[in-house]
Enzyme design. Structure first.
Site, mmCIF file in Angstrom:
data_model
loop_
_atom_site.group_PDB
_atom_site.id
_atom_site.type_symbol
_atom_site.label_atom_id
_atom_site.label_comp_id
_atom_site.label_asym_id
_atom_site.label_seq_id
_atom_site.Cartn_x
_atom_site.Cartn_y
_atom_site.Cartn_z
ATOM 1 N NE ARG A 216 -3.938 -0.543 0.423
ATOM 2 C CZ ARG A 216 -4.926 -0.479 -0.469
ATOM 3 N NH1 ARG A 216 -4.842 -1.181 -1.579
ATOM 4 N NH2 ARG A 216 -5.967 0.288 -0.255
ATOM 5 C CD GLU A 245 -1.896 4.026 -5.781
ATOM 6 O OE1 GLU A 245 -3.020 3.578 -6.158
ATOM 7 O OE2 GLU A 245 -0.950 3.299 -5.483
ATOM 8 C CG HIS A 262 -1.967 0.119 -7.065
ATOM 9 N ND1 HIS A 262 -2.612 0.801 -6.064
ATOM 10 C CD2 HIS A 262 -1.960 -1.189 -6.673
ATOM 11 C CE1 HIS A 262 -2.990 -0.044 -5.114
ATOM 12 N NE2 HIS A 262 -2.596 -1.261 -5.453
#
Length: 349
Positions: A216, A245, A262
Site C-alpha cells: 500500500r 494515488e 499499482h
C-alpha cells in the site's frame, strides 16, 4: 438470509472488474456497471449488493439510507471499506485474500532478475528482507529462496502469536540488500503500518538496499524516501503503490528505478481469481446456487527464449510499465483501467 426477499436482485459493479459480465447475468436480475468514482449515495440507494475495487470508499456517506446488504471488494486490501460502519448498519462484506499473490510474486521476481541484470546485484550473495509474510510475502519468500537468496522475514502479528523464524525491523534495516513490503495498511493500533518505512527506518539502513513497495502506498513515507535516496541511504526504489494515488509524486517517479501504476497484482490470473472470489462470496451470502467459470484469455503466440531468465522477462518485464508511466504520469488511472493482458505462465492460444 431469506432467498425470497431477493427474488429480484440489483447489483452495482465497478466497470473495470474483468471477466465478470457473463457470470453476473447468471447471478443477478439487474446489474449496473459504473466507474469506481461514480458510486454515489444516489446510484447505490436501491442496490442490494456492490462489487467494488479500492477506488470506491464504502462508508456512511455512500451507504446510509441504501438497501445495500453486502459488499464484495475484488481486492486483497479492504481499508476502503468502513468496517465499523458496516457492522453498525448490518452490511456484510468480503475481500479476496491471496487473489493476486501469484501476480505480485511474478512482479517481484521480475524486479529481482532486473536488479541482477541491470544493477549487478548477485542474488546468491544478497539478503532480502520481506516485511509482511501473509499470502503474498510467503510466496515471495519461497521464490527468493529458489533464486539462492538469504531471506529474512518480519511479521510482528505472527511473532506475537508465538510463531518462530521472524526478525525485528531493526535486523531488516541492518542486514538486507533488498527490502520489500507486503503488509496491509493499518493507520493506527499496535500493528500500525502507515509510514512503517519512515525517516527513522530509512536512515537506519546499513547496506544501502533497494526498496520495493507493492503493498500500500502509505506504508512508505514519500518525503522520507526521497531524502533517503538523495542521501545515498537507499540505492534504488521500485514503487508500484503510491501515497495519494492517483496524484502520485512526480519527483519520486522520476528518481525511482522502476515506477509502475499499482499493477503488480494485475495479471490476468490474479484478476480472474479476484472476480471469481467476489462472485462466490456474493452467491454464498444470498444463497444463490449457480455455476460459472472465470477464465483469463490465453496469450497470443510468440517465440520465447530458451534461457529461463530471459523467457521470464519476456513474459513480464515491469520496465515496460515503468516506461509508460514515466512518459505519461497523468494517465495513471487509465493505465490501471486499461492494463494489457499479462499471464503468470506461458499459456498461449
Amino acid at each position: 438470509m431469506d432467498t425470497e426477499e431477493y427474488s429480484v436482485m440489483k447489483v452495482i459493479v465497478d466497470d473495470k472488474i474483468p471477466y465478470i459480465r457473463m457470470a453476473m447475468n447468471r447471478v443477478a436480475d439487474e446489474v449496473v456497471y459504473l466507474p469506481g468514482d461514480a458510486f454515489t449515495q444516489e446510484t447505490v440507494r436501491d442496490a442490494d449488493a456492490l462489487i467494488v475495487r479500492t477506488r470506491t470508499r464504502c462508508d456512511r456517506s455512500l451507504l446510509e439510507g441504501s438497501k445495500v446488504k453486502f459488499i464484495a471488494t475484488a481486492t486483497i486490501g479492504y481499508d476502503h471499506i468502513d468496517t465499523t460502519y458496516c457492522a453498525e448498519a448490518g452490511i456484510a462484506w468480503a475481500n479476496c485474500p491471496g487473489c493476486n499473490a501469484g501476480s505480485v510474486e511474478q512482479y517481484v521476481h521480475s524486479v529481482l532478475l532486473l536488479l541482477k541484470r541491470e544493477k549487478g546485484l548477485d542474488l546468491k550473495e544478497a539478503t532480502i528482507g520481506i516485511v509482511g509474510v501473509g499470502h503474498v510475502g510467503s510466496r515471495v519468500a519461497r521464490m527468493s529462496k529458489k533464486l539462492g537468496m538469504k531471506v529474512l522475514l518480519n511479521d510482528p502479528p505472527r511473532t506475537d502469536k508465538g510463531e518462530e523464524g521472524f526478525v525485528d525491523l531493526q535486523t531488516i534495516a541492518r542486514e538486507c540488500d533488498i527490502v520489500t513490503f507486503h503488509t496491509p495498511l493499518y493507520n493506527e493500533g499496535l500493528y500500525k503500518t502507515s509510514h512503517l518505512a519512515d525517516e527513522d527506518f530509512l536512515f537506519s539502513l546499513k547496506k544501502t538496499p533497494f526498496l520495493i513497495n507493492s503493498s500500500r502506498g502509505e506504508v512508505v513515507d514519500t518525503t522520507s524516501l526521497l531524502a533517503a535516496l538523495a542521501a545515498g541511504k537507499v540505492r534504488g526504489a521500485i514503487i508500484d503503490t503510491w501515497e495519494y494515488e492517483p496524484r502520485i509524486s512526480r519527483e519520486l517517479m522520476e528518481v525511482a528505478y522502476i515506477a509502475t501504476p499499482h499493477i503488480a497484482g494485475y495479471s490476468a490470473d490474479g484478476k480472474a481469481n479476484a472476480t471469481r472470489m467476489s462472485l462466490e462470496a456474493l452467491c454464498h451470502f444470498f444463497h444463490i446456487n449457480t455455476e460459472f467459470e472465470i477464465l483469463p484469455p490465453p496469450l497470443p503466440f510468440m517465440e520465447y527464449s530458451t534461457d529461463e531468465e530471459e523467457a521470464f522477462l519476456q513474459l513480464y518485464n515491469p520496465l515496460r510499465d515503468s516506461e509508460w508511466l514515466k512518459a505519461s504520469p497523468e494517465w495513471f488511472e487509465w493505465f490501471r483501467g486499461n492494463y494489457p493482458l499479462r499471464r503468470e505462465s506461458i499459456t498461449i492460444g
